[in-house]
Structure formats: C-alpha cells, structure tokens
Design a protein around this motif. Structure first.
Motif, PDB file in Angstrom:
ATOM      1  N   PHE A  29       0.841  -1.203   0.000  1.00 47.98           N
ATOM      2  CA  PHE A  29       0.000   0.000   0.000  1.00 47.98           C
ATOM      3  C   PHE A  29       0.878   1.256   0.000  1.00 47.98           C
ATOM      4  N   GLN A  30       1.965   1.208   0.758  1.00 45.32           N
ATOM      5  CA  GLN A  30       2.876   2.361   0.786  1.00 45.32           C
ATOM      6  C   GLN A  30       3.440   2.627  -0.606  1.00 45.32           C
ATOM      7  N   ARG A  31       3.864   1.602  -1.287  1.00 40.39           N
ATOM      8  CA  ARG A  31       4.413   1.766  -2.638  1.00 40.39           C
ATOM      9  C   ARG A  31       3.351   2.297  -3.594  1.00 40.39           C
ATOM     10  N   ILE A  32       2.125   1.815  -3.436  1.00 37.01           N
ATOM     11  CA  ILE A  32       1.034   2.285  -4.290  1.00 37.01           C
ATOM     12  C   ILE A  32       0.773   3.770  -4.044  1.00 37.01           C
ATOM     13  N   ALA A  33       0.760   4.176  -2.779  1.00 38.99           N
ATOM     14  CA  ALA A  33       0.503   5.569  -2.436  1.00 38.99           C
ATOM     15  C   ALA A  33       1.572   6.487  -3.009  1.00 38.99           C
ATOM     16  N   ALA A  34       2.806   6.015  -3.024  1.00 39.06           N
ATOM     17  CA  ALA A  34       3.919   6.861  -3.447  1.00 39.06           C
ATOM     18  C   ALA A  34       3.771   7.349  -4.886  1.00 39.06           C
ATOM     19  N   GLY A  35       3.136   6.575  -5.747  1.00 37.40           N
ATOM     20  CA  GLY A  35       3.001   6.968  -7.145  1.00 37.40           C
ATOM     21  C   GLY A  35       1.613   7.391  -7.557  1.00 37.40           C
ATOM     22  N   ALA A  36       0.701   7.510  -6.596  1.00 32.57           N
ATOM     23  CA  ALA A  36      -0.699   7.766  -6.939  1.00 32.57           C
ATOM     24  C   ALA A  36      -0.886   9.099  -7.656  1.00 32.57           C
ATOM     25  N   LEU A  37      -0.238  10.149  -7.183  1.00 30.73           N
ATOM     26  CA  LEU A  37      -0.398  11.459  -7.810  1.00 30.73           C
ATOM     27  C   LEU A  37       0.148  11.452  -9.237  1.00 30.73           C
ATOM     28  N   ASP A  38       1.314  10.865  -9.427  1.00 28.86           N
ATOM     29  CA  ASP A  38       1.896  10.815 -10.777  1.00 28.86           C
ATOM     30  C   ASP A  38       1.003  10.034 -11.736  1.00 28.86           C
ATOM     31  N   GLU A  40      -2.211   9.735 -11.546  1.00 30.31           N
ATOM     32  CA  GLU A  40      -3.376  10.580 -11.819  1.00 30.31           C
ATOM     33  C   GLU A  40      -3.051  11.623 -12.877  1.00 30.31           C
ATOM     34  N   LEU A  41      -1.916  12.273 -12.730  1.00 28.25           N
ATOM     35  CA  LEU A  41      -1.548  13.338 -13.657  1.00 28.25           C
ATOM     36  C   LEU A  41      -1.287  12.808 -15.058  1.00 28.25           C
ATOM     37  N   ALA A  42      -0.744  11.597 -15.147  1.00 23.33           N
ATOM     38  CA  ALA A  42      -0.418  11.012 -16.453  1.00 23.33           C
ATOM     39  C   ALA A  42      -1.540  10.146 -16.998  1.00 23.33           C
ATOM     40  N   ARG A  43      -2.606   9.969 -16.245  1.00 22.88           N
ATOM     41  CA  ARG A  43      -3.670   9.015 -16.546  1.00 22.88           C
ATOM     42  C   ARG A  43      -3.081   7.641 -16.912  1.00 22.88           C
ATOM     43  N   GLU A  44      -2.302   7.122 -15.991  1.00 26.49           N
ATOM     44  CA  GLU A  44      -1.607   5.851 -16.157  1.00 26.49           C
ATOM     45  C   GLU A  44      -2.333   4.770 -15.358  1.00 26.49           C
ATOM     46  N   LEU A  45      -2.917   3.813 -16.046  1.00 28.44           N
ATOM     47  CA  LEU A  45      -3.638   2.751 -15.361  1.00 28.44           C
ATOM     48  C   LEU A  45      -2.694   1.946 -14.471  1.00 28.44           C
ATOM     49  N   SER A  89      -7.719   5.211  -4.417  1.00 28.13           N
ATOM     50  CA  SER A  89      -9.112   4.756  -4.358  1.00 28.13           C
ATOM     51  C   SER A  89      -9.552   4.042  -5.625  1.00 28.13           C
ATOM     52  N   ASN A  90      -8.809   4.196  -6.713  1.00 27.61           N
ATOM     53  CA  ASN A  90      -9.154   3.489  -7.941  1.00 27.61           C
ATOM     54  C   ASN A  90      -9.033   1.972  -7.788  1.00 27.61           C
ATOM     55  N   ILE A  91      -8.058   1.529  -7.004  1.00 26.50           N
ATOM     56  CA  ILE A  91      -7.714   0.114  -7.019  1.00 26.50           C
ATOM     57  C   ILE A  91      -8.753  -0.771  -6.337  1.00 26.50           C
ATOM     58  N   GLN A 203     -12.304   8.858 -10.502  1.00 24.49           N
ATOM     59  CA  GLN A 203     -12.006   7.421 -10.535  1.00 24.49           C
ATOM     60  C   GLN A 203     -11.593   7.020 -11.957  1.00 24.49           C
ATOM     61  N   ARG A 204     -10.667   7.783 -12.509  1.00 27.53           N
ATOM     62  CA  ARG A 204     -10.334   7.634 -13.923  1.00 27.53           C
ATOM     63  C   ARG A 204      -9.459   6.417 -14.223  1.00 27.53           C
ATOM     64  N   LEU A 205      -8.907   5.797 -13.174  1.00 29.16           N
ATOM     65  CA  LEU A 205      -7.941   4.717 -13.387  1.00 29.16           C
ATOM     66  C   LEU A 205      -8.468   3.360 -12.946  1.00 29.16           C
ATOM     67  N   THR A 206      -9.792   3.199 -12.934  1.00 30.86           N
ATOM     68  CA  THR A 206     -10.403   1.942 -12.500  1.00 30.86           C
ATOM     69  C   THR A 206     -10.520   0.914 -13.619  1.00 30.86           C
ATOM     70  N   GLY A 207     -10.163   1.296 -14.844  1.00 27.38           N
ATOM     71  CA  GLY A 207     -10.335   0.378 -15.966  1.00 27.38           C
ATOM     72  C   GLY A 207     -11.794   0.120 -16.264  1.00 27.38           C
ATOM     73  N   SER A 208     -12.627   1.161 -16.121  1.00 27.50           N
ATOM     74  CA  SER A 208     -14.081   1.003 -16.281  1.00 27.50           C
ATOM     75  C   SER A 208     -14.510   1.271 -17.717  1.00 27.50           C
ATOM     76  N   GLY A 209     -13.890   0.590 -18.674  1.00 26.78           N
ATOM     77  CA  GLY A 209     -14.194   0.830 -20.071  1.00 26.78           C
ATOM     78  C   GLY A 209     -15.209  -0.137 -20.642  1.00 26.78           C
ATOM     79  N   THR A 210     -15.159  -0.298 -21.948  1.00 23.54           N
ATOM     80  CA  THR A 210     -16.105  -1.131 -22.689  1.00 23.54           C
ATOM     81  C   THR A 210     -15.486  -2.498 -22.969  1.00 23.54           C
TER      82      THR A 210
END
Length: 424
Positions: A29-38, A40-45, A89-91, A203-210
């Motif tokens: 979780f710590q590792r996940i938190a460390a890159g969360a902002l980046d 979001e900014l890059a819209r990186e799933l 929160s996406n994960i 919640q843009r990185l949840t993979g909620s596509g088609t």
C-alpha cells in the motif's frame, strides 16, 4: 500518504491472521501511495500496482488458509481495503467484481457444490473483472446462444470495471429463451475485446471501459442461472464503494494535514504567524478528520453486517433472509450518508490552503472528483426512499434491479426484476 497508512487503526481485536496479512500488504500500500499522484496526472492505469497485489495474494484475502488464502473475515478485510483506498481509491474499485466473484464461490462452496477449483485459481493470483452494465432495454441484451455445437457470447458492455486488469470476466447475459444467466469467460478468449474508454472526471484509473463479445466461446461448465447468485451481492458491491469513499476521506485528511503543516504563506488577516497554528484552519482540518472517522466507522459497521450475513447461510432460511434484509438496508443507509459526507470533506480541503490548493500539479481536486464519481453509482436518492419504505411500511428492499434504455413496457413497470446492472 505514508503517515495515514502508518497510523491507521486496525480492528478492535485483530486476529493473528489479520496481523500476518497486514504485515504483508501494508508495505505494498505504501508503494502504491507513493506513485498515486503521478499516475493521476499522467492518466496511467495501475497495471503494475495491481500486479504487486496479485503477486502477494491480495485477491485471496477472504479465501480460507487451507485453500491458499488469508482467511480474513469481512471486518478485517475491510480494514485493509480502506487502507488501500487511502493509497489509491481506484484500485479497490477495480477489484470490486473480483471480490464479489470470490464471495460467490465462498458462499456456495460446501453448500451447493465444490468450488475449490475457482477458489484455488484465485489463491494462485488470478483476478476477475465484470461485464454487467449495458444500454440494452431491460438491462441485458448480451446473448448466450449455441452456434456450431458451441456456446457463444455476443454483446457489448459498458463500465466493465477492472476487466482490463483481469484474467476472467463475470458476465450477465440472456439465453434466447429470455432466461438470465451468469457466465465466466477468460479475457484471453478469441472474440473478447476490452477498451480503456472510460471518460468520467473521477475514478479515472479503475479500468471502467467497454468490453465487446463477438462469438466468444464459453465453457458450459462456467454458465449458471443468475437467480442462483449469492443473495447479498448488491450490498457487497455497494460496500466496496463505501470502502472507496472511506479511503478518499482518509486521503483528504492526510493531504490537508500535510499541506497545512508545510505551508509557509499566510494571510495578513489570519490568526497566527504560521498556518499550522491558525485556530480556524485547525478547526477545518479537525472537521475533515471527524468526517473521515465517521466514514471509516460506518464502513466497518457494514463489514460486520457482511460477516453476519455470511454466517447466516448456515442458520436456516429465516435467519438468512433477515440478515440479507439487514445488510441491504445498512449498506444503503451508509451510502446515503457517505455520498454527501465525503465529497463535503473533500471540498473543505480547499478552505485550508487558499488559491494554491487549486494547482493542477497538486491535483487535490481529484479527491472531490473521485468521491463525487463514486457517489453517482446506484443513486442514493433511491436508497433513501427504499430505507424510508422499510421504516414506515416494512417493505423489503429490492435485491435485484436494472439500468438500461427504457422501453414502453419498462416505463409502465419500472420495478420489474431482471438481471442487475449495478453500474459496476
């Protein structure tokens, strides 16, 4: 977000299984938190981050130890899920359908069959996504039919959250005779295509596509009647959204405290030489923290209700029915409150920092956007009516409902049951 995860309170009476699981997952979780902002900014799933959880066995947290999992109850698992949601929160939302399919197999294992094959798949790290929601009239236009002596699936699904990260897809469909079925199909099957085309503002990185199915072959062993699904699935799906809201609230608290603590600029008409000592600003942060506490406590209360309903499957039909009604109502009550409370807390963050809080580089607005997006699922205004109808008239809540394009019959009978969409 490190401080939040370090100081997160755990269950009141943590079991040895929980302590072992927490020690294993919290560093991730710590590792996940460390890159969360980046991200979001890059819209990186979060493919890599979900891979870390997958490799560690997080998808098997509820599976008994003898089948390769952590053997956690719902309150314990929810504690970890909230900490994960505070990191990103996406994960948890991306894992929502996987968690539900694990529960489907746990519910039926030893009760109406041997589900150890699926549970062991999940314990080995395989993950599931979903394909439920679609625009078809009546909620489900995806068809499972025979062609050339094989079962094939044809249809188009929206909001297929988590499927882009998954090995399996939990699909709702109809047979040509109109009967509703659940289908599990591999993401590697020919004729299955998933697209990252979710364009929501949160919640843009949840993979909620088609996801599209074109003559995709289905193993008959992986088809079952939808009516046989575990009865508290709607409450469980809602619970994971509560988890996301509780995690967002904790992330807001952490970001508010961190930014206030580090802020050097002050207003001349403020109350202290440093913002961190300004009584009015501290009051705002305290209010945000209180809302986060309420969100977490409420979500853990629903988790205890999930533990009760899971246990009730061994206690007879009357006890099980009562427990299912209780968890459905409680998850709805929690949704009604948190869908307003958490976006409010996320908005109050901006009262602590002034105009600099709107910097796109900080992306502090993502907390409000994420919370408001979660709050749009399964509209809570309807849940308020349902809870009120129970309180006044003892009307049982609906456990199955649909979303899709209306037709003339649906307009005349808006509450007619069918396979649910649930905007998963």
């Amino acid at each position: 977000m490190t401080e939040t995860l370090d100081h997160a309170t755990t269950s009141l009476h943590p079991t040895p299984a929980f302590e072992v699981a927490a020690a294993k997952y919290r560093p991730i979780f710590q590792r996940i938190a460390a890159g969360a902002l980046d991200r979001e900014l890059a819209r990186e799933l979060p493919f890599e981050q979900i891979g870390w959880l997958k490799d560690a066995g997080f998808g098997a947290a509820r599976i008994p130890a003898e089948l390769g999992g952590d053997g956690l109850g719902w309150e314990e698992f929810t504690e970890l899920l909230i900490q994960l949601a505070a990191a990103d929160s996406n994960i948890p939302q991306a894992l929502r359908s996987h968690i539900a399919l694990v529960e489907e197999n746990l519910y039926h294992h030893g009760r109406s069959g041997d589900r150890s094959n699926w549970l062991q798949r999940f314990a080995s790290g395989e993950l599931a996504g979903n394909a439920w929601t679609e625009p078809g009239a009546g909620g489900t236009a995806t068809v499972l039919s025979e062609s050339g002596g094989k079962l094939v699936l044809n249809g188009r699904k929206f909001y297929t959250t988590g499927t882009i990260f998954a090995d399996w897809i939990d699909v709702t469909a109809k047979r040509p005779d109109g009967s509703d079925v659940s289908v599990i199909i591999s993401t590697k099957t020919a004729g299955v295509e998933t697209y990252d085309d979710w364009d929501g503002f949160g919640q843009r990185l949840t993979g909620s596509g088609t996801t599209v199915f074109t003559d995709a072959e289905v193993d008959p062993a992986n088809v079952s009647a939808f009516a046989d699904r575990f009865p508290y699935q709607t409450a469980l799906y809602q619970h994971i959204l509560l988890v996301a809201l509780a995690g967002i609230a904790q992330a807001v608290t952490t970001d508010a405290a961190t930014n206030v603590r580090e802020r050097k600029r002050v207003f001349g008409h403020g109350n202290a030489p440093l913002v961190r000592h300004d009584a009015q600003i501290l009051q705002v942060v305290g209010g945000i923290s209180a809302k986060a506490y309420a969100a977490r406590a409420t979500t853990l209360s629903v988790a205890r209700s999930l533990d009760r309903v899971f246990a009730s499957r061994q206690e007879g039909a009357d006890a099980e029915k009562a427990a299912n009604i209780a968890v459905e109502l409680e998850s709805g009550q929690a949704q009604i409150v948190l869908s307003t409370l958490v976006p409010q807390a996320a908005g109050e963050l901006f009262n602590t920092l002034g105009a600099s809080s709107t910097s796109t580089g900080k992306s502090l607005d993502r907390h409000w956007r994420n919370a408001r997006t979660v709050a749009t699922h399964n509209p809570f205004i309807y849940k308020s009516r349902i809870v009120g109808d129970w309180e006044v008239n003892a009307t049982e809540p609906p456990f199955v409902w649909t979303i899709g394009e209306a037709n003339a019959d649906a307009a005349r009978q808006p509450h007619s049951p069918a396979a649910p969409s649930a905007a998963v």
